[in-house]
Design an enzyme around this catalytic site. Structure first.
Site, PDB file in Angstrom:
ATOM      1  CG  HIS A 195     -20.701 -47.775 -34.595  1.00 10.44           C
ATOM      2  ND1 HIS A 195     -20.128 -46.700 -33.971  1.00 10.44           N
ATOM      3  CD2 HIS A 195     -20.328 -47.689 -35.898  1.00 10.44           C
ATOM      4  CE1 HIS A 195     -19.441 -45.981 -34.849  1.00 10.44           C
ATOM      5  NE2 HIS A 195     -19.545 -46.559 -36.030  1.00 10.44           N
ATOM      6  CD  GLU A 247     -24.973 -47.346 -32.774  1.00 11.38           C
ATOM      7  OE1 GLU A 247     -24.329 -48.147 -32.049  1.00 11.38           O
ATOM      8  OE2 GLU A 247     -24.701 -46.140 -32.864  1.00 11.38           O
TER       9      GLU A 247
HETATM   10 ZN   LIG Z   1     -19.993 -46.395 -31.900  1.00  8.84          ZN
END
Ligand SMILES: [Zn+2]
Length: 634
Positions: free
Chosen positions: A293, A366
């Site tokens: 992500h 992330e």
């Molecule tokens: Zn995401």
């Protein structure tokens, strides 16, 4: 007539335009001051995507102007960082080439080309199923003998479950390119490709990404969800709230509102994209998974909900993360620790779903500090995460779980009131390359929901690569077992806290009886220890009385030679007598005779002066009697 028809079409056109405009208000990046954790919860309940922040100071989130007004109306101090994120990215883009990122078709073309260039170590890209708009979800496998399912550690990488996080596509493609380009020249990479099976899904949310390509061909599209038509001109389900584990547990970080950025859908796996990934994982034996992500430079793992605390393997997650932080510098922890609470999320399902498939050690990265980092930043963001990805592939070898199957003979099983028995088959297969040491144990979930056992084990086995076993056994169910539906389960893991895989079936006890048919929870027939020299012992704890709320007695190891430990538990203090009898009923030795407080006890028994055979331990406590069968094998 003609005129009104044209007018009608015109009105429909205008309405359609209005709907399109209504669903596309600008995306703002906003910083909201939050001095206490509690102040974040109303923002999570609004279904906003919180992308970054400093705990105890502020969060940064994506919202539409209407939502921004609501935030201010609730009394928050907030500051607009970017008025219109799509415009912000568009102003920066020099060309129409998706802001320097691969489009979906370019990404798939690239993995096809990689396969053509490296046909010996890749499969042709294959679809794991279609999206809701009918597009294929392509995966490429990298390994030697790629068409064969070998006994090797398996790792899965997936990117872009959220359509506005394209750095994941670049990292996924960067990983595939690195593995294939360096194969044969870099010994570390060659070893990984030869001895692991690596599967990469570079674009999870194909429809959402294609939508962003359409609305923002020069990059910067801010669509996040898939393209489910929720009705009323409202689109999209947040695929990373649509997994079944804790789905819809609460409305914090997962929204029941179709218009919200974190809308979880109408039910677990309601979306074809998540269902396809679920089936794909169930059909494979992944030890490792990575969900890529963006953004906020973090690594997280289960659990996402603070109500679950830490997994029993938290130390393992932390140890692997500690190695990876040297390369990417990303802080790590459970989802609820390092970001914010959510549910129905992929990491939790990968690790926590242990019946459909074994547990998978799963991370979420992330990456970076923007949804659409400037093209000049892409190589650096890929490079800092390449080594962590390789390390995860390496780890796949050491964390494969044995798969279990548990099959009843002649189902459905109904046990009569007086008690009875059923036959079942227990089997296991292990395809990891490294030997694994595992505990196996059987327990039963009573109609009340209480777990009783172990009825068999825990046995400790060391399974070499390619190990399989298959045994038939019989289980007695005593007459005094309460009526209702039972779940009979075998577990693989580290007894008692760590579970890797569970296989189960149900049986029914018709009504509570007197125990003429069977008096105890005996489990017998094929020995489970005959196939492995590493078995250290089997305990078969027996409960002669009602399983719940009464004293339990067992010994470990069993069979034994010459030492075993008999354990029992007193729920109330009482006069206790523990004696050993031989099979003819003759007293061998009295081990305990006296008053004991409530609690758990262990008593050593030494059979070195005795001949091989079956001995009965008899525990008399108050007005109750429990027995256990001890098997001395010299
Ligand atoms: Zn995401």
């Amino acid at each position: 007539m003609k005129y009104s028809h044209t007018l009608l079409i015109l009105i429909i056109l205008l309405l359609t335009l209005a709907v399109v405009n209504a669903e596309e208000p600008p995306y703002m990046l906003v910083r909201v001051d939050v001095e206490a954790e509690m102040q974040v919860i109303p923002l999570l309940r609004m279904g906003l995507d919180i992308v970054d922040g400093v705990k105890g100071e502020y969060v940064e989130l994506v919202c539409h102007p209407e939502e921004y007004t609501q935030i201010l109306a609730q009394g928050y101090a907030a500051e607009i960082l970017i008025e219109d994120m799509e415009q912000f990215y568009a102003d920066r883009a020099a060309t129409d080439d998706m802001g320097g990122y691969h489009t979906w078709s370019e990404a798939i073309d690239e993995i096809y080309q990689i396969h053509l260039d490296h046909p010996d170590i890749t499969t042709e890209p294959f679809s794991i199923g279609q999206t809701i708009e009918g597009r294929e979800m392509y995966v490429i496998k990298i390994s030697d003998n790629p068409e064969i399912d070998e006994d090797e550690g398996e790792a899965f990488f997936n990117a872009l479950i959220h359509a506005r996080e394209p750095i994941g596509v670049e990292l996924a493609l960067g990983l595939v390119n690195h593995l294939t380009d360096q194969y044969g020249s870099d010994p570390y990479i060659t070893d990984l490709v030869d001895n692991r099976e690596i599967f990469v899904l570079p674009v999870f949310n194909v429809d959402g990404y294609v939508y962003n390509e359409t609305t923002n061909p020069s990059g910067g599209g801010m669509w996040r969800k898939n393209r489910r038509d929720n009705g009323g001109g409202i689109y999209g389900v947040d695929l990373n709230r649509n997994f079944s584990f804790d789905w819809g547990y609460n409305n914090i970080g997962s929204s029941p509102s179709p218009g919200s950025a974190t809308y979880r859908g109408t039910g677990p796996f309601s979306e074809p994209e998540t269902e396809n990934v679920r089936q794909f994982c169930n059909e494979h034996n992944f030890a490792i998974n990575l969900n890529i992500h963006s953004y906020s430079n973090l690594m997280m793992y289960a659990w996402s909900g603070p109500h679950r605390g830490f997994t029993p393997e938290d130390a393992l997650f932390a140890a692997i993360s500690t190695t990876m932080i040297q390369w990417n510098g990303y802080p790590f922890g459970t989802g609820w620790q390092v970001l914010y609470e959510m549910n129905g999320e992929a990491n939790d399902w990968m690790y926590g779903e242990q019946s459909e498939k074994p547990r998978i050690l799963s991370w979420l990265f992330e990456v970076g500090s923007s949804f659409w980092p400037a093209p000049s930043q892409i190589p650096g963001l890929v490079a800092e995460n390449l080594q962590p990805c390789l390390y995860l592939i390496e780890q796949a070898q050491y964390h494969m779980s044995p798969r279990l199957t548990l099959t009843p003979y002649n189902p459905p099983i109904q046990i009569p009131a007086a008690g009875g028995s059923f036959d079942f088959n227990i089997a296991s297969a292990y395809i990891g390359a490294e030997p694994v040491t595992v505990n196996l144990w059987i327990d039963v979930t009573l109609p009340s929901g209480t777990v009783f056992g172990p009825l068999l084990g825990p046995a400790q086995l060391t399974m070499p690569s390619g190990f399989t076993f298959d045994r038939d056994r019989t289980q007695d169910v005593p007459g005094n077992a309460p009526e209702g539906t039972y779940i009979y389960s075998v577990h693989a893991g580290i007894y008692p806290d760590i579970n890797w895989h569970t296989a189960s079936f149900e049986f029914e006890k018709l009504s509570t009886g007197d125990g003429e048919g069977a008096s105890s929870w005996w489990n017998y027939v094929d020995a489970l220890d005959e196939f492995s020299g590493d078995t250290i012992g089997m305990a078969s704890p027996q409960a002669s009385a009602l399983p719940a709320g009464h004293e339990i007695m067992g010994n470990y190891p069993n069979p034994f030679n010459p030492l075993t430990v008999i354990s029992f538990e007193l729920r109330v203090s009482s006069l206790v007598k523990l004696s050993i009898y031989d099979i003819t009923g003759r007293l061998v030795v009295e081990l305990v005779n006296g008053w004991r407080d409530a609690g758990a006890y262990e008593v050593n028994f030494d059979g070195s002066a005795l001949v091989s055979g079956i001995y009965i331990a008899k525990l008399i406590h108050g007005s109750n009697t429990s027995t256990a069968k001890l098997v001395l094998m010299k």
